[in-house]
Motif scaffolding. Structure first.
Motif, PDB file in Angstrom:
ATOM      1  N   ALA A 243       6.084   1.175  -0.131  1.00 27.43           N
ATOM      2  CA  ALA A 243       6.614   1.170   1.236  1.00 27.43           C
ATOM      3  C   ALA A 243       6.678   2.568   1.842  1.00 27.43           C
TER       4      ALA A 243
ATOM      5  N   ARG B  69      12.204  -7.020   1.329  1.00 26.93           N
ATOM      6  CA  ARG B  69      11.245  -6.978   0.223  1.00 26.93           C
ATOM      7  C   ARG B  69      10.250  -5.840   0.398  1.00 26.93           C
ATOM      8  N   PHE B  70       9.829  -5.610   1.656  1.00 25.05           N
ATOM      9  CA  PHE B  70       8.874  -4.530   1.926  1.00 25.05           C
ATOM     10  C   PHE B  70       9.473  -3.164   1.576  1.00 25.05           C
TER      11      PHE B  70
ATOM     12  N   GLY C 154      -0.518  -2.520  -8.457  1.00 25.35           N
ATOM     13  CA  GLY C 154       0.291  -3.464  -9.215  1.00 25.35           C
ATOM     14  C   GLY C 154       0.144  -3.273 -10.710  1.00 25.35           C
TER      15      GLY C 154
ATOM     16  N   LYS D 272      11.748  -2.386  -0.417  1.00 21.89           N
ATOM     17  CA  LYS D 272      12.032  -2.223  -1.845  1.00 21.89           C
ATOM     18  C   LYS D 272      10.768  -1.998  -2.663  1.00 21.89           C
ATOM     19  N   HIS D 273       9.611  -2.209  -2.048  1.00 15.61           N
ATOM     20  CA  HIS D 273       8.339  -2.036  -2.752  1.00 15.61           C
ATOM     21  C   HIS D 273       8.025  -0.558  -2.922  1.00 15.61           C
ATOM     22  N   ASP D 274       7.436  -0.194  -4.072  1.00 14.68           N
ATOM     23  CA  ASP D 274       7.128   1.213  -4.355  1.00 14.68           C
ATOM     24  C   ASP D 274       6.160   1.811  -3.342  1.00 14.68           C
TER      25      ASP D 274
ATOM     26  N   ALA E 284       1.146   2.181  -6.560  1.00 13.48           N
ATOM     27  CA  ALA E 284       1.894   0.927  -6.518  1.00 13.48           C
ATOM     28  C   ALA E 284       1.061  -0.218  -5.949  1.00 13.48           C
ATOM     29  N   LEU E 285       0.112   0.116  -5.056  1.00 11.63           N
ATOM     30  CA  LEU E 285      -0.752  -0.917  -4.480  1.00 11.63           C
ATOM     31  C   LEU E 285      -1.621  -1.593  -5.540  1.00 11.63           C
TER      32      LEU E 285
END
Length: 394
Positions: free
Chosen positions: A16, A9-10, A147, A12-14, A144-145
């Motif tokens: 990361a 999941r990490f 959201g 795949k996060h924008d 991305a942080l």
């Protein structure tokens, strides 16, 4: 939740890529100022050679990373540029106008601020392009942080701006950071270029021949004196968007390569180039023309260039702000554009190599990028709570 699921999941996060990049930079800073410093610098300056009958390449490890691994980074940028030009954000000229003009303004203003501080200094003036670049992974990671607090159209605006900024950086490297040319190697480079053209013309579905020809092109371009990373971009533009079976080698290669670039190659580059050595660094070094010109170029220059050009085009009626985006959002993105990091350190290495001046470059890049990231995040965090209204041209 298992560790494997959490890691999946990490990654795949924008955000990361930006987080891993920050971790690599922080680790470099710690190691460069610890008892491991000697081994760190000794390893980076260890010579590695690939030769055949006395002919070939012999370079320190740091240059294998900067000239070799970063060619793969530029190859990925080339793939992204081609895809965006053919079917993405850069396909429609109207959609490119506003972020494209903002990118140009965001390269000119930082360079002018750098020149303001370093004019007349023959030792440092050729570093004028260092604050002109934006780090896509870092900037998008910070965005991305936030959201859902940041509109989707704002991410598209920032991505388009950063992609065009990278294109500008590639052109700058080609025009201004080329060593003494060796024409014979440039002539020889036409052979793999012809092979790449044939692969593209025939819409071949196999990637291996393109990669092999790209490696040969990289070697010949490197030996010619032109910076070898440009071979990565050129090779990428010969990867077919569609092969003769209707599949997309470009999409497949971009998808497969992205994790290795953002989670391995770029962090290795950051760890190898971000090691600011504080020993012997006084206050006068921190506020000298080189680091100050870079830091203020990134922090103030990007704000002025990106926001100023965007404001001017909208007020002139040439363009409109994206739907749901306010002027505070644009100002926040202008701040995030000041995160230069990867590209700025890369151009700094081309300008000064290793030594005291490169240490000052690191101070300026890290300082300006950190200020830009924090300011951009705070501006966008407060803007995200507001109801955004479309802003039309007056």
């Amino acid at each position: 939740m298992s560790l494997g699921t959490a890691l999946n999941r990490f990654f795949k996060h924008d955000a990361a890529g930006g987080i891993v990049l920050m971790g690599a930079a922080a680790l470099a800073f710690i190691v460069a100022n610890s008892s491991l410093s000697g081994g760190y610098h000794s390893a980076l300056n260890t010579y590695l050679a690939v030769t055949l009958d006395g002919e070939g390449l012999q370079k320190p490890l740091i240059l294998w990373i900067n000239d070799g691994l970063m060619a793969i980074f530029f190859f990925l940028i080339g793939l992204e540029l081609k895809r965006e030009m053919l079917e993405g954000k850069l396909k429609n000229p109207r959609d490119v106008l506003l972020p494209g003009a903002a990118a140009v303004g965001g390269m000119i203003a930082p360079a002018l601020i750098f020149l303001l501080f370093n004019w007349g200094n023959a030792e440092t003036i050729h570093g004028w392009a260092i604050p002109a670049a934006t780090d896509i992974a870092f900037a998008v990671g910070v965005l991305a942080l936030l959201g859902t607090r940041a509109p989707a159209a704002l991410k598209i605006f920032l991505l388009t701006l950063a992609i065009l900024d990278d294109l500008g950086a590639i052109i700058i490297i080609a025009l201004f950071y080329t060593a003494e040319l060796k024409i014979d190697y440039l002539w020889l480079s036409l052979i793999p270029l012809a092979g790449l053209w044939w692969c593209h013309y025939k819409k071949i579905h196999r990637i291996a021949p393109i990669i092999l020809l790209g490696v040969v092109l990289w070697f010949l371009v490197l030996k010619s004196g032109v910076h070898a990373t440009l071979a990565g971009v050129i090779t990428a533009f010969f990867v077919p968007l569609k092969d003769r079976f209707g599949k997309s080698p470009l999409h497949a290669l971009e998808h497969a390569l992205s994790p290795y670039v953002f989670f391995l190659i770029v962090p290795i580059f950051a760890f190898s180039n971000a090691g600011v050595v504080l020993s012997g660094l006084g206050l006068e070094d921190l506020v000298s023309a080189l680091p100050l010109g870079i830091a203020l170029g990134l922090y103030i220059g990007k704000m002025i260039g990106v926001f100023g050009v965007t404001w001017l085009l909208v007020k002139l009626g040439t363009a409109t702000l994206p739907s749901g985006v306010t002027w505070q959002h644009i100002f926040g993105v202008a701040c995030l554009a000041g995160i230069g990091f990867t590209m700025s350190l890369f151009i700094g290495g081309l300008s000064f190599g290793e030594g005291a001046l490169m240490n000052e470059v690191r101070v300026g890049v890290l300082g300006g990028s950190l200020l830009s990231a924090v300011t951009g995040y705070l501006v966008l965090y407060t803007a995200g709570s507001k109801v955004a209204k479309p802003v039309a041209a007056e």
